[in-house]
Scaffold this active site. Structure first.
Site, mmCIF file in Angstrom:
data_model
loop_
_atom_site.group_PDB
_atom_site.id
_atom_site.type_symbol
_atom_site.label_atom_id
_atom_site.label_comp_id
_atom_site.label_asym_id
_atom_site.label_seq_id
_atom_site.Cartn_x
_atom_site.Cartn_y
_atom_site.Cartn_z
ATOM 1 N N THR A 319 0.813 -1.208 0.000
ATOM 2 C CA THR A 319 0.000 0.000 0.000
ATOM 3 C C THR A 319 0.846 1.257 0.000
ATOM 4 O OG1 THR A 319 -1.667 1.256 1.241
ATOM 5 C CG2 THR A 319 -0.199 -0.154 2.521
ATOM 6 N N ASP A 320 0.377 2.239 -0.733
ATOM 7 C CA ASP A 320 0.963 3.571 -0.675
ATOM 8 C C ASP A 320 0.617 4.169 0.676
ATOM 9 O OD1 ASP A 320 2.233 5.864 -1.530
ATOM 10 O OD2 ASP A 320 0.464 6.689 -2.498
ATOM 11 N N LYS A 321 1.400 5.138 1.129
ATOM 12 C CA LYS A 321 1.132 5.763 2.419
ATOM 13 C C LYS A 321 0.192 6.957 2.270
ATOM 14 C CE LYS A 321 4.099 8.664 4.164
ATOM 15 N NZ LYS A 321 3.280 9.913 4.259
ATOM 16 N N THR A 633 -1.867 -0.911 -3.906
ATOM 17 C CA THR A 633 -2.682 0.297 -3.916
ATOM 18 C C THR A 633 -1.837 1.488 -4.343
ATOM 19 O OG1 THR A 633 -2.260 1.146 -1.678
ATOM 20 C CG2 THR A 633 -3.826 -0.672 -1.882
#
Length: 907
Positions: A319-321, A633
C-alpha cells in the site's frame, strides 16, 4: 551537474535556442509526445475471449444439443458463451485506455525562450536544450534542469509520492539521489504550486520520467487470476474425464451388452451432456457480479470481474502511504515549549481533538498560557485557511500552514477574531533561501509584535531567550537540538516559532528586524497521520498469531511502499502495526540488490521508502516470485506499472490520477484503506459461494452421468416400440435438469452472506485446487446417493408396471427433489445446516425453490412440456416416496458432515 556543464552538454545557453536550431532538433528527436503502443485489433481481442477450456466445453455442449435438434437449448448455451466473450472484450478495451490517460497528462503549451525572446509554443514542439519559464499554476511540459529558482515549489505527489510540495533549487545533488531528492530537477506532468523558475529541457517524450513509466506500463504483463487458473485446470481435468467415461461406456455397451453403434453413440452423447456443467460459467459470472454489487456498497468499485475473487486469495497488500493509510492532510501532533510537551489528538483539518500532557487532558487556556501563545502565533503568522463544506473540512493554502490553523481552532481560537485583534501590518513571505516567514502585527497593548516561523535552525539563530510558562530564560540550544531529534524520530516535520515585541509598530518589516532579539516559543511536530480506520483495518488484516492459539486474523501481510522519507515511513508504519519502526529499505538499498536478493528481503521487510516507479514494480514482481498473491494500492502515475502488474491493482477514486485508475482492477470510492479490508472479506465470501455452487452443481452432473453409466452397464437401455432406444433419463431431460433446475437453485448460493469465520482464516494457497480431496469426496458421496435414489425409483416403477415415460418422470423428480434438499446442506460446507438455520436463513434460497417448484410442476403436468420432454403426471404416493428420499439424503449428508468435523477435531 553544474548548470554551465548542463548547458554545454546540450549545446544551449540561458537565452535558449534559436528558432532554426529548435526546428532541426525537432526533426532529430521527434515531438514531445508519448509513443502510442501497438494493441491487438478489435477482432483479435474478441476472438481471444473464446480461448478457454470451459468455453470449449460449452461449445461442445452446443454442438451436441444441435445434433439432438434441441435448438432452443443450443441457443441458450451459445448466448452464455457470447455474453461472456462480450464482457471480457469490453473490460479489456477499458484497460487499454491506461496508456492514453498518461499521454493526456502532458501540458498542452509552454513558454520558452527562442532567439532570446519569450514565446508560447505547443508542448509537443519542445526539444532538448529549450529554456522554459515557470510560474505558479504551470504544469511542466518536459523534464528540465533548473537554472533559476525563486521560492520555487513543485507538487510531485503523482510521480514520487511526496505528500507536500517540494522546494526546488539550482544546486547539483548527489549522482545516485532518489527521484524525490533531485531538487534541481522538474519533471513532466508535475505542477508548480509556488514561486517562479526557469529550466533547460533535458528530456522529452519517452525520455522523460513519465515517459519511462508509460513504457514500463506497456511492457508490464497482466497476470491471470487464481480463479481463472483453477477453472482452467478444472476444465482440463473434467474434459478428459468426460471423454474417457464416454469412450469406456461406448466400448462396454457395444462389446459386452451388444448394443448397436448408433445406440451407443446416443448413450455417449447423453453421458457427455449429463457430465458437462453447462450452467457453471454462468453461475461463476453471476456470483462475481453479485460480489461487485456488494463491494460497491462498501466503496470498492470493481473494474475487472475476476478481481472480486482474487481479493479473497490475497496474501500481501502493498500500500501507498499518502492518502491511503493517511488522509493526505497534515496534522499537528506535538507541541513543545521550553516547559512542557503537549500532544494533540484528532486527524485532518477538522478542528476536533484534545490536548494531553503526560496522558492527562490539558487546557491550553490555563494561567501560564505558553501553549496558547504558541498556537495563537502559529495562527497569525499564516497564509492558510480551513473551512467546512457539507461536513467536510478543507484547506486553502499550504498543508503545513493549514495544520497550524486547525491546531489553533482545536484550542478554541478563532482566526478572524485573532487577525482583528492583532492586525497584520507587513510580512516577509516564506522563501526556500531564507527558510522562514515573518509577520508584523499591531499588539492589543498599543505596541507591535513580530512573529518568526520556519525551520528550527533558522528560527533558533534569531533567538536570545526562551519562554517556559510565564518565565523567560536564556536560550538553551542543546535542549532544543535534543527535542528536535526526538520529535523528528517520530516522523514528524518540524516548524519553530518565535516572537519579538516592539514598543512601536513600524510601517514595514525589513530583514534586519528578524535577525535577533526573539523569544523562542516552541516547536510544532506535524505529520500526515494514519487514518484511524486504516489502523483498525490493518489490525483486522494482519492480526497476531501465537503458538498453540488459533490465528485471529485474515493472515495477510501488509507492506507500505512510499516515496516519502525513511524516518516518516517507519514512524507511520509503527503506528499502523506495519514493520517494527526500525527496519526499512530505501530506494538506494533496492538499487544495490539484484533480483534474487530482493526476493528474499522483500518477503521479510514491510516498509519501503524513497522509492521510484521501477522500485515498486520490482517489489511486486519479487513478491510474486515467492508465490504471493499481491494487491497493490496507489494513486499516482508512478503507481500505474505496479498496479497493472499486481494480481489486484487498487486505485484511489477521489485523489487518484486517471492513469492509476485505468491500470487498476479496483477503485476505492473513499480512498480509504479500510475499504480494502472490506473488499477482502467480500472476495473470500465470493470464493466460498463459488465453491458452494460447484459443490452443489457437480453432484447433479455426477448423479445423472452415473445413471447413464449404470443403465448401460446393467443393460437397461433397451429399445421399446414407442420411444426406440431409451435411457432412464434422455439427453433433453438431462439438459432441462442442468440448465433450468440446477442453475435456478445454484443461483441462490450466490447470495449467501459471509460465514462468521471468513476473516479468521489464513489466505488460501494460490495453487490450491478448486475441487479439493474433501470436495471430491462430497461430490462423489452425494452423486452416489442421487444415483441410487433416482435409478432405484426408476426400476421400482418399471417393476410395478409403469411405462418408461412415467418411470423416467419419477426418476427426474427424485433427482430434482434430492437437489432441493441438498441445497440446504450446501449452504454450509462443513458446519451443520441444522444448527445454522439453513431452512429460513436465506430468502434467496426460498425464492429459488418456489421458482423451481413452478417450473418442475409445469415440466411434469403441462401438456406442451409432456410432449417436448415425454413426461407423465405423478400420483400422490410417488410424490411421497420422492419426499422421503430427499429427507434421507439431507440427513445422510448432515451425518457425513458430523463425522468429518469429529475426525478433524480428533486429528
Amino acid at each position: 551537474m553544474d548548470i554551465s556543464e548542463v548547458l554545454d552538454r546540450l549545446e544551449s545557453s540561458k537565452d535558449g535556442l534559436s528558432r532554426d536550431n529548435a526546428s532541426e532538433r525537432l526533426k532529430r528527436f521527434g515531438p514531445n509526445e508519448l509513443p502510442k503502443a501497438k494493441g491487438r485489433s478489435a477482432i483479435m481481442r474478441f476472438l481471444v475471449q473464446f480461448n478457454n477450456v470451459l468455453i470449449y466445453l460449452l461449445l461442445a455442449a452446443a454442438v451436441i444439443t444441435g445434433l439432438l435438434a434441441e435448438w432452443l437449448d443450443m441457443g441458450v448455451i451459445l448466448a452464455v458463451v457470447l455474453v461472456n466473450a462480450l464482457i471480457g472484450f469490453i473490460q479489456e478495451g477499458k484497460a487499454e485506455k491506461s496508456l492514453d490517460s498518461i499521454r493526456d497528462m502532458l501540458a498542452p503549451t509552454a513558454v520558452v525562450l527562442r532567439d532570446g525572446k519569450k514565446q508560447e509554443v505547443p508542448a509537443s514542439e519542445l526539444v532538448p536544450g529549450d529554456v522554459i519559464l515557470l510560474q505558479a499554476g504551470d504544469k511542466l511540459p518536459a523534464d528540465i534542469r533548473l537554472i533559476k529558482a525563486r521560492d520555487l515549489q513543485i507538487e510531485e505527489a503523482a510521480l514520487t509520492g511526496e505528500s507536500v510540495p517540494v522546494e526546488k533549487s539550482t544546486e547539483p545533488v548527489e549522482k545516485d539521489s532518489s527521484l524525490g531528492d533531485r531538487s534541481g530537477m522538474g519533471f513532466s506532468s508535475t505542477m508548480v504550486t509556488y514561486g517562479q523558475g526557469r529550466g533547460v529541457v533535458v528530456g522529452t517524450g519517452k525520455d522523460t520520467e513519465i515517459g519511462r513509466i508509460s513504457e514500463m506500463l506497456s511492457d508490464v504483463e497482466t497476470l491471470t487470476t487464481p480463479l481463472l487458473k483453477q477453472l482452467g485446470r478444472f476444465g482440463n481435468v473434467l474434459s478428459v474425464a468426460i471423454i474417457g467415461m464416454a469412450a469406456v461406456t461406448f466400448a462396454f455397451g457395444y462389446f459386452f451388452q451388444e448394443f448397436s453403434p448408433g445406440e451407443m453413440f446416443m448413450a455417449a452423447v447423453g453421458l457427455a451432456v449429463a457430465a458437462i456443467p453447462e450452467g457453471l460459467p454462468a453461475i461463476v459470472t453471476i456470483t462475481l457480479a453479485i460480489g461487485v454489487q456488494r463491494m460497491a456498497r462498501r466503496n470498492a468499485i470493481i473494474r475487472r470481474l475476476p478481481a472480486v475473487e482474487t481479493l479473497g486469495s490475497v496474501t500481501v497488500i502493498c500500500t501507498d502511504k499518502t492518502g491511503t493509510l493517511t488522509r493526505n492532510e497534515m496534522t499537528v501532533q506535538t507541541l513543545r515549549t521550553a516547559g512542557r510537551t503537549v500532544t494533540v489528538s484528532g486527524v485532518g483539518y477538522a478542528p476536533k481533538g484534545k490536548f494531553h500532557q503526560d496522558d492527562t487532558e490539558f487546557d491550553p487556556h490555563q494561567d501560564d498560557q505558553d501553549v496558547l501563545e504558541l498556537l495563537r502565533c502559529g495562527l497569525l503568522c499564516n497564509e492558510a485557511e480551513v473551512s467546512e463544506d457539507k461536513g467536510n473540512w478543507k484547506a486553502q493554502g499550504a498543508p503545513t500552514e493549514a495544520a497550524l490553523v486547525t491546531a489553533a481552532l482545536k484550542a478554541g481560537l478563532e482566526q478572524k477574531k485573532e487577525n482583528e485583534r492583532y492586525s497584520r501590518v507587513d510580512s516577509i513571505p516564506f522563501s526556500s533561501e531564507n527558510k522562514f516567514m515573518a509577520t508584523l502585527h499591531n499588539d492589543s497593548d498599543g505596541g507591535g509584535l513580530i512573529i518568526l516561523k520556519g525551520a528550527p535552525e533558522k528560527v533558533l539563530e534569531a533567538c536570545s531567550d526562551q519562554r517556559a510558562g510565564q518565565d523567560q530564560s536564556e536560550i538553551d540550544l542543546s535542549f532544543w537540538d535534543k527535542e528536535e531529534e526526538r520529535i523528528a524520530s517520530k516522523g514528524q516535520r518540524l516548524l519553530a516559532l518565535a516572537v519579538r515585541r516592539i514598543e512601536k509598530v513600524k510601517d514595514q518589516l525589513a530583514m534586519d528586524d528578524v535577525q535577533d532579539g526573539f523569544t523562542m516559543l516552541g516547536l510544532f511536530g506535524i505529520i500526515d497521520p494514519p487514518r484511524e480506520e486504516a489502523v483498525e483495518a490493518a489490525e483486522k488484516l494482519i492480526g497476531e498469531c501465537e503458538p498453540m492459539k488459533e490465528c485471529d486474523s485474515a493472515g495477510i501481510n501488509v507492506k507500505m511502499i512510499t516515496g516519502d522519507h525513511v524516518i516518516t515511513a517507519r514512524a507511520i508504519g509503527l503506528k499502523l502495526g506495519i514493520g517494527d519502526g526500525e527496519t526499512a529499505l530505501s530506494g538506494k538499498d533496492l538499487d544495490a540488490m539484484d533480483d534474487d536478493q530482493l526476493r528474499e528481503r522483500a518477503a521479510k521487510v514491510d516498509v519501503f521508502a524513497r522509492v521510484t516507479p521501477e522500485h515498486k514494480l520490482r517489489i511486486v514482481k519479487a513478491l510474486q516470485a515467492k508465490n504471493k498473491i499481491v494487491a497493490m494500492t496507489g494513486d499516482g502515475v508512478n503507481d500505474a506499472p505496479a498496479l497493472k502488474r499486481a494480481d489486484v491493482g487498487v486505485a484511489m477514486g477521489r485523489n487518484g490520477t486517471e492513469a492509476a485508475k485505468d491500470a487498476s482492477d479496483m477503485v476505492l470510492a473513499d480512498d480509504n484503506f479500510a475499504s480494502i479490508a472490506n473488499a477482502v472479506e467480500e472476495g473470500r465470501t465470493v470464493y466460498d459461494n463459488i465453491k458452494k455452487a460447484i459443490l452443489f452443481i457437480l453432484p447433479t452432473n455426477g448423479g445423472q452421468a452415473l445413471v447413464v453409466i449404470a443403465a448401460i452397464f446393467l443393460g437397461l437401455g433397451a429399445a421399446d416400440a414407442v420411444n426406440g432406444f431409451s435411457l432412464p433419463i434422455s439427453p433433453p431431460q438431462i439438459l432441462w435438469i442442468n440448465m433450468v433446475t440446477a442453475v435456478s437453485l445454484a443461483l441462490a448460493l450466490a447470495f449467501e452472506p459471509a460465514e462468521p469465520n471468513v476473516m479468521r482464516r489464513a489466505p488460501r494457497q494460490s495453487d490450491e485446487p478448486l475441487v479439493s480431496r474433501f470436495l471430491l469426496w462430497r461430490i462423489t458421496f452425494v452423486s452416489v446417493i442421487l444415483t441410487v435414489g433416482s435409478l432405484g425409483h426408476y426400476l421400482y416403477m418399471l417393476d410395478n408396471g409403469a411405462t418408461q415415460g412415467l418411470a423416467a418422470t419419477v426418476a427426474i423428480n427424485t433427482l430434482v427433489f434430492g437437489q432441493v434438499c441438498y441445497l440446504f446442506n450446501s449452504r454450509f460446507i462443513q458446519e451443520s445446516s441444522l444448527s445454522r438455520n439453513a431452512f429460513l436463513g436465506s430468502s434467496a434460497v426460498l425464492w429459488s425453490i418456489l421458482v423451481l417448484a413452478v417450473l418442475q410442476l409445469a415440466f411434469t403436468y403441462a401438456p406442451p412440456m409432456q410432449f417436448l420432454f415425454r413426461t407423465e403426471g405423478l400420483d400422490v404416493v410417488s410424490w411421497l416416496r420422492i419426499f422421503i428420499f430427499g429427507v434421507i439424503l439431507f440427513l445422510l449428508v448432515e451425518g457425513e458432515k458430523y463425522l468429518w468435523r469429529r475426525t478433524k477435531t480428533l486429528h
